[in-house]
Design a protein around this motif. Structure first.
Motif, PDB file in Angstrom:
ATOM      1  N   MET A   1       0.852  -1.160   0.000  1.00 43.79           N
ATOM      2  CA  MET A   1       0.000   0.000   0.000  1.00 43.79           C
ATOM      3  C   MET A   1       0.904   1.232   0.000  1.00 43.79           C
ATOM      4  O   MET A   1       1.822   1.321   0.794  1.00 43.79           O
ATOM      5  N   ARG A   2       0.646   2.146  -0.894  1.00 43.92           N
ATOM      6  CA  ARG A   2       1.500   3.324  -1.019  1.00 43.92           C
ATOM      7  C   ARG A   2       0.911   4.577  -0.383  1.00 43.92           C
ATOM      8  O   ARG A   2       1.632   5.535  -0.161  1.00 43.92           O
ATOM      9  N   ASP A   3      -0.368   4.572  -0.075  1.00 35.90           N
ATOM     10  CA  ASP A   3      -0.955   5.742   0.576  1.00 35.90           C
ATOM     11  C   ASP A   3      -2.256   5.326   1.242  1.00 35.90           C
ATOM     12  O   ASP A   3      -3.037   4.564   0.674  1.00 35.90           O
ATOM     13  N   ALA A   4      -2.448   5.806   2.439  1.00 34.73           N
ATOM     14  CA  ALA A   4      -3.671   5.518   3.192  1.00 34.73           C
ATOM     15  C   ALA A   4      -3.824   6.593   4.260  1.00 34.73           C
ATOM     16  O   ALA A   4      -2.843   7.216   4.661  1.00 34.73           O
ATOM     17  N   PRO A   5      -5.037   6.819   4.726  1.00 41.38           N
ATOM     18  CA  PRO A   5      -5.254   7.851   5.736  1.00 41.38           C
ATOM     19  C   PRO A   5      -4.433   7.625   7.010  1.00 41.38           C
ATOM     20  O   PRO A   5      -4.010   8.582   7.644  1.00 41.38           O
ATOM     21  N   PHE A   6      -4.162   6.361   7.359  1.00 40.64           N
ATOM     22  CA  PHE A   6      -3.438   6.097   8.602  1.00 40.64           C
ATOM     23  C   PHE A   6      -1.944   6.423   8.500  1.00 40.64           C
ATOM     24  O   PHE A   6      -1.244   6.421   9.501  1.00 40.64           O
ATOM     25  N   PHE A   7      -1.439   6.723   7.314  1.00 44.65           N
ATOM     26  CA  PHE A   7      -0.033   7.102   7.182  1.00 44.65           C
ATOM     27  C   PHE A   7       0.276   8.354   8.000  1.00 44.65           C
ATOM     28  O   PHE A   7       1.371   8.496   8.522  1.00 44.65           O
ATOM     29  N   ASP A   8      -0.690   9.265   8.096  1.00 49.41           N
ATOM     30  CA  ASP A   8      -0.476  10.486   8.878  1.00 49.41           C
ATOM     31  C   ASP A   8      -0.251  10.173  10.350  1.00 49.41           C
ATOM     32  O   ASP A   8       0.423  10.922  11.049  1.00 49.41           O
ATOM     33  N   GLU A   9      -0.795   9.072  10.832  1.00 54.43           N
ATOM     34  CA  GLU A   9      -0.628   8.683  12.235  1.00 54.43           C
ATOM     35  C   GLU A   9       0.691   7.956  12.463  1.00 54.43           C
ATOM     36  O   GLU A   9       1.062   7.686  13.605  1.00 54.43           O
ATOM     37  N   MET A  10       1.408   7.639  11.399  1.00 49.52           N
ATOM     38  CA  MET A  10       2.641   6.871  11.501  1.00 49.52           C
ATOM     39  C   MET A  10       3.889   7.735  11.320  1.00 49.52           C
ATOM     40  O   MET A  10       4.997   7.222  11.173  1.00 49.52           O
ATOM     41  N   VAL A  11       3.738   9.048  11.357  1.00 45.81           N
ATOM     42  CA  VAL A  11       4.870   9.959  11.179  1.00 45.81           C
ATOM     43  C   VAL A  11       5.830   9.825  12.356  1.00 45.81           C
ATOM     44  O   VAL A  11       5.421   9.829  13.516  1.00 45.81           O
ATOM     45  N   VAL A  12       7.118   9.676  12.042  1.00 40.38           N
ATOM     46  CA  VAL A  12       8.164   9.595  13.061  1.00 40.38           C
ATOM     47  C   VAL A  12       9.206  10.653  12.748  1.00 40.38           C
ATOM     48  O   VAL A  12       9.751  10.681  11.636  1.00 40.38           O
ATOM     49  N   LYS A  13       9.445  11.537  13.694  1.00 39.82           N
ATOM     50  CA  LYS A  13      10.431  12.611  13.544  1.00 39.82           C
ATOM     51  C   LYS A  13      10.219  13.372  12.239  1.00 39.82           C
ATOM     52  O   LYS A  13      11.168  13.678  11.516  1.00 39.82           O
ATOM     53  N   GLY A  14       8.972  13.634  11.911  1.00 39.51           N
ATOM     54  CA  GLY A  14       8.637  14.417  10.731  1.00 39.51           C
ATOM     55  C   GLY A  14       8.633  13.658   9.418  1.00 39.51           C
ATOM     56  O   GLY A  14       8.404  14.236   8.369  1.00 39.51           O
ATOM     57  N   HIS A  15       8.875  12.362   9.451  1.00 39.27           N
ATOM     58  CA  HIS A  15       8.915  11.565   8.234  1.00 39.27           C
ATOM     59  C   HIS A  15       7.689  10.665   8.139  1.00 39.27           C
ATOM     60  O   HIS A  15       7.446   9.834   9.000  1.00 39.27           O
ATOM     61  N   ARG A  16       6.914  10.868   7.086  1.00 37.39           N
ATOM     62  CA  ARG A  16       5.714  10.065   6.831  1.00 37.39           C
ATOM     63  C   ARG A  16       6.120   8.851   6.003  1.00 37.39           C
ATOM     64  O   ARG A  16       6.892   8.963   5.051  1.00 37.39           O
ATOM     65  N   PRO A  17       5.634   7.661   6.321  1.00 38.56           N
ATOM     66  CA  PRO A  17       6.028   6.476   5.548  1.00 38.56           C
ATOM     67  C   PRO A  17       5.617   6.574   4.084  1.00 38.56           C
ATOM     68  O   PRO A  17       4.605   7.193   3.755  1.00 38.56           O
ATOM     69  N   LEU A  18       6.413   5.972   3.235  1.00 45.48           N
ATOM     70  CA  LEU A  18       6.116   5.937   1.806  1.00 45.48           C
ATOM     71  C   LEU A  18       5.388   4.658   1.420  1.00 45.48           C
ATOM     72  O   LEU A  18       4.758   4.587   0.372  1.00 45.48           O
ATOM     73  N   LEU A  19       5.500   3.644   2.291  1.00 43.09           N
ATOM     74  CA  LEU A  19       4.969   2.337   1.969  1.00 43.09           C
ATOM     75  C   LEU A  19       4.586   1.626   3.259  1.00 43.09           C
ATOM     76  O   LEU A  19       5.216   1.818   4.286  1.00 43.09           O
ATOM     77  N   ALA A  20       3.537   0.820   3.215  1.00 46.85           N
ATOM     78  CA  ALA A  20       3.126   0.037   4.374  1.00 46.85           C
ATOM     79  C   ALA A  20       2.540  -1.283   3.912  1.00 46.85           C
ATOM     80  O   ALA A  20       2.060  -1.400   2.790  1.00 46.85           O
ATOM     81  N   ILE A  21       2.625  -2.260   4.776  1.00 47.06           N
ATOM     82  CA  ILE A  21       2.018  -3.563   4.526  1.00 47.06           C
ATOM     83  C   ILE A  21       0.844  -3.709   5.486  1.00 47.06           C
ATOM     84  O   ILE A  21       1.000  -3.530   6.689  1.00 47.06           O
ATOM     85  N   VAL A  22      -0.311  -4.017   4.959  1.00 42.94           N
ATOM     86  CA  VAL A  22      -1.494  -4.232   5.780  1.00 42.94           C
ATOM     87  C   VAL A  22      -1.706  -5.737   5.892  1.00 42.94           C
ATOM     88  O   VAL A  22      -1.753  -6.447   4.888  1.00 42.94           O
ATOM     89  N   VAL A  23      -1.812  -6.202   7.118  1.00 41.58           N
ATOM     90  CA  VAL A  23      -1.995  -7.631   7.367  1.00 41.58           C
ATOM     91  C   VAL A  23      -3.402  -7.843   7.904  1.00 41.58           C
ATOM     92  O   VAL A  23      -3.790  -7.231   8.900  1.00 41.58           O
ATOM     93  N   GLU A  24      -4.153  -8.680   7.228  1.00 41.21           N
ATOM     94  CA  GLU A  24      -5.505  -9.024   7.695  1.00 41.21           C
ATOM     95  C   GLU A  24      -5.451 -10.409   8.313  1.00 41.21           C
ATOM     96  O   GLU A  24      -4.956 -11.350   7.694  1.00 41.21           O
ATOM     97  N   ILE A  25      -5.957 -10.515   9.524  1.00 38.94           N
ATOM     98  CA  ILE A  25      -5.901 -11.773  10.259  1.00 38.94           C
ATOM     99  C   ILE A  25      -7.272 -12.434  10.249  1.00 38.94           C
ATOM    100  O   ILE A  25      -8.267 -11.824  10.613  1.00 38.94           O
TER     101      ILE A  25
END
Length: 88
Positions: A1-25
């Motif tokens: 996933m390259r963009d999602a609303p929750f990326f804004d909640e994952m900012v660390v030291k001013g850096h927003r993630p460019l990529l995330a893996i979503v795991v469905e259980i």
């Protein structure tokens, strides 16, 4: 996933993630917590150092750069430099 609303909640030291893996259980098997303690999984002294794969071997294979000198890979990913520059 390259963009999602929750990326804004994952900012660390001013850096927003460019990529995330979503795991469905679909199903979880809960295990007895004492089994984890007995396994000594978190105790590094119980690990077999011969069984660990060096980071450089994984990087060389994933990046398809097996010809790159090991010293260069080690220098780039040296723990002190990598941890300092991760969010620079």
């Amino acid at each position: 996933m390259r963009d999602a609303p929750f990326f804004d909640e994952m900012v660390v030291k001013g850096h927003r993630p460019l990529l995330a893996i979503v795991v469905e259980i679909d199903e979880i098997f809960h295990h007895c917590s004492k089994a984890f303690l007995r396994s000594q999984l978190w105790d590094a002294e119980t690990w077999d150092p011969e069984g660990l794969v060096p980071r450089r071997a994984v990087i060389a294979q994933l990046c398809e750069r097996p010809e790159e000198p090991i010293e260069e890979i080690d220098a780039y990913y040296e723990v002190a430099n990598y941890s300092k520059g991760l969010y620079a």
